[in-house]
Design an enzyme around this catalytic site. Structure first.
Site, short mmCIF file in Angstrom:
data_model
loop_
_atom_site.label_atom_id
_atom_site.label_comp_id
_atom_site.label_asym_id
_atom_site.label_seq_id
_atom_site.Cartn_x
_atom_site.Cartn_y
_atom_site.Cartn_z
N GLU A 81 0.82 -1.23 0.00
CA GLU A 81 0.00 0.00 0.00
C GLU A 81 0.85 1.28 0.00
O GLU A 81 0.73 2.11 0.89
CB GLU A 81 -0.96 0.00 1.19
CG GLU A 81 -1.91 -1.17 1.20
CD GLU A 81 -2.98 -1.09 2.29
OE1 GLU A 81 -2.89 -0.19 3.15
OE2 GLU A 81 -3.91 -1.92 2.27
N GLU A 101 -4.95 -8.76 0.79
CA GLU A 101 -5.64 -8.36 2.02
C GLU A 101 -7.10 -8.12 1.70
O GLU A 101 -7.44 -7.56 0.66
CB GLU A 101 -5.09 -7.04 2.60
CG GLU A 101 -3.75 -7.12 3.28
CD GLU A 101 -3.30 -5.79 3.85
OE1 GLU A 101 -4.17 -4.98 4.27
OE2 GLU A 101 -2.09 -5.53 3.88
#
Length: 464
Positions: A168, A367
């Site tokens: 991320e 995720e």
């Protein structure tokens, strides 16, 4: 009528964690300070209930027990991160022998339990000494990161075959340089752009090092939190707003990582507003020749936007929100604890986009998860009965299954997270794990979802 959702042979079932969020031992084993250790020292009140990164799930001391539990609940893969500040305490100098031993032990223990290690090199945890040089604002730190990456490939590449440069990477940009929820708490769009640019240059340099080390059967990628941008309506102004949000928050990393170049529309927009980063000679070629082999996709929620209702204040800091307003769709389904919309079809839309516009690159869900506060309310017979989490995962898997049936090159599903862990500023407010942790005793207890994921992994799917 029962429907069977069967996944491809060899599908990766597992979960994901990060070093700072589970290791604990933040001042043990020769580890250097990172920005989280420092920020917590400086402003403990900004952390939920004053709980900092030293108080985590103690994986550093309990990894054997935890890996055993992973095996028991059907994991065949597991993604974790190496802490740069544990391995190289000042980010650039001496390698910490205790850290080498620890990560070797973790990798060996996983392999002994038939769990393939997926290793991520950077998960928000800049070594403090590197931040003093400017963090990702600094080209010097980019070079230090490339050396750190090569060190990891050399030390662990004989056993680790799946590597990821960043998790991320948009989050440190948003949190640290736009919206003040990560250290260094700067609000400056131009610096944010520079940080984002240097992060992707660091990523490309790490890939170059990876190729030079030549790990047999090794693959390297990046993990991006892709948040589909949905316009409020089909009005051209709403559609344009969604396209700009997509440029800033998705394509700014997705395009250079997978295609080796930035979107022309993003460059044009940054030029128009005088927000271009400083670039160096050779950068363009570096990006073009070091694209990813595999893409990790984190998906939690959609982004819904609409055309701006009012002109931005010209005296305010330049922000992505100069081009769109966030839109709260009436009737949306919510996770009230996290304040996030639950929109399962988003996972399908992402995978279709990757299939159609990014050469159907090999990918996996790295995720996806649901944080819930006060889970002790749901204890029955000494176990947290988290049917809501099972339902959440199941509904996302149905849409993922549909994408795979339509030809999307999806190899696995990793849940966030294996066991309840420390969240950056929320500490243990919302729990995400398959395994519950008692913070007083550190006792691990599987939740109902742990038994469900075990069965799903063993059957390589589920019926409903």
């Amino acid at each position: 009528m029962t429907v069977q959702y069967k996944f491809p042979d060899g599908f990766w079932w597992g979960s994901a964690v990060s070093a700072t969020q589970i290791e604990g031992a933040s001042r043990e084993g020769g580890k250097g300070l990172n920005i989280w250790d420092y920020w917590y020292e400086k402003e403990p009140d900004r952390f939920f209930n004053g709980v900092g990164p030293d108080t985590t799930s103690d994986f550093y001391h309990r990894y054997k027990e935890d890996i055993q539990l992973m095996k028991e609940i059907g994991h065949n893969t597991f993604r974790f991160s190496i802490s740069w500040s544990r391995l190289i305490p000042d980010g650039i100098g001496e390698i910490n022998k205790q850290a080498i031993q620890f990560y070797n032990d973790v990798i060996d223990e996983m392999l002994a339990n038939h769990i393939k290690p997926f290793v991520n090199l950077y998960h928000f945890d800049m070594p403090l000494e590197m931040q003093k040089l400017g963090g990702w604002e600094s080209r010097e730190v980019v070079e230090a990161y490339a050396r750190y990456a090569k060190t990891c490939f050399t030390l662990f590449g004989d056993r680790v075959k799946k590597w990821f440069t960043h998790n991320e990477p948009i989050v440190p940009v948003e949190g640290g340089y736009l919206y003040d929820f990560h250290y260094p708490n700067i609000v400056d769009f131009k610096k944010a752009v520079q940080v984002a640019y240097h992060t992707i240059i660091a990523h490309a340099k790490a890939i170059k090092e990876f190729r030079s080390v030549q790990i047999p059967n090794g693959k390297i990628g990046i993990i991006l939190n892709l948040t589909p941008s949905y316009p409020r309506s089909s009005h051209p102004a709403d559609i344009k707003a969604a396209e700009i949000a997509d440029l800033f928050f998705n394509r700014s990393f997705l395009d250079p990582a997978v295609k080796g170049k930035y979107p022309e529309e993003l460059i044009a927009l940054l030029k128009e507003y005088d927000q271009m980063p400083e670039v160096e000679e050779g950068d363009r070629e570096l990006l073009q020749s070091n694209t990813v082999d595999i893409l990790g996709v984190n998906y939690y929620q959609p982004r819904r936007v609409k055309a701006k209702s009012h002109l931005p204040n010209p005296e305010s800091p330049f922000m992505p929100e100069w081009f769109f307003d966030n839109y709260e769709m009436p009737g949306r389904k919510m996770n009230p604890y996290r304040g996030w919309e639950i929109y399962e079809k988003g996972i399908y839309d992402i995978m279709v986009n990757i299939k159609e516009n990014y050469d159907n690159i090999e990918s996996f869900i790295s995720e996806n998860g649901m944080g819930v506060e006060g889970e002790e309310r749901f204890i029955q017979d000494d176990m947290i009965n988290d049917d809501y989490r099972i339902q959440f995962v199941k509904e996302h898997l149905k849409w993922l299954h549909k994408a795979i049936e339509e030809g999307a090159n999806v190899k696995g599903y990793h849940m966030w997270t294996f066991m309840d862990n420390w969240s950056w500023s929320n500490a243990y407010k919302n729990r995400y794990g398959f395994i519950s942790i008692d913070l007083q005793t550190q006792k691990r207890t599987p939740k109902k979802s742990a038994y469900w994921i075990k069965e799903t992994s063993q059957n390589n799917g589920f019926t409903e």
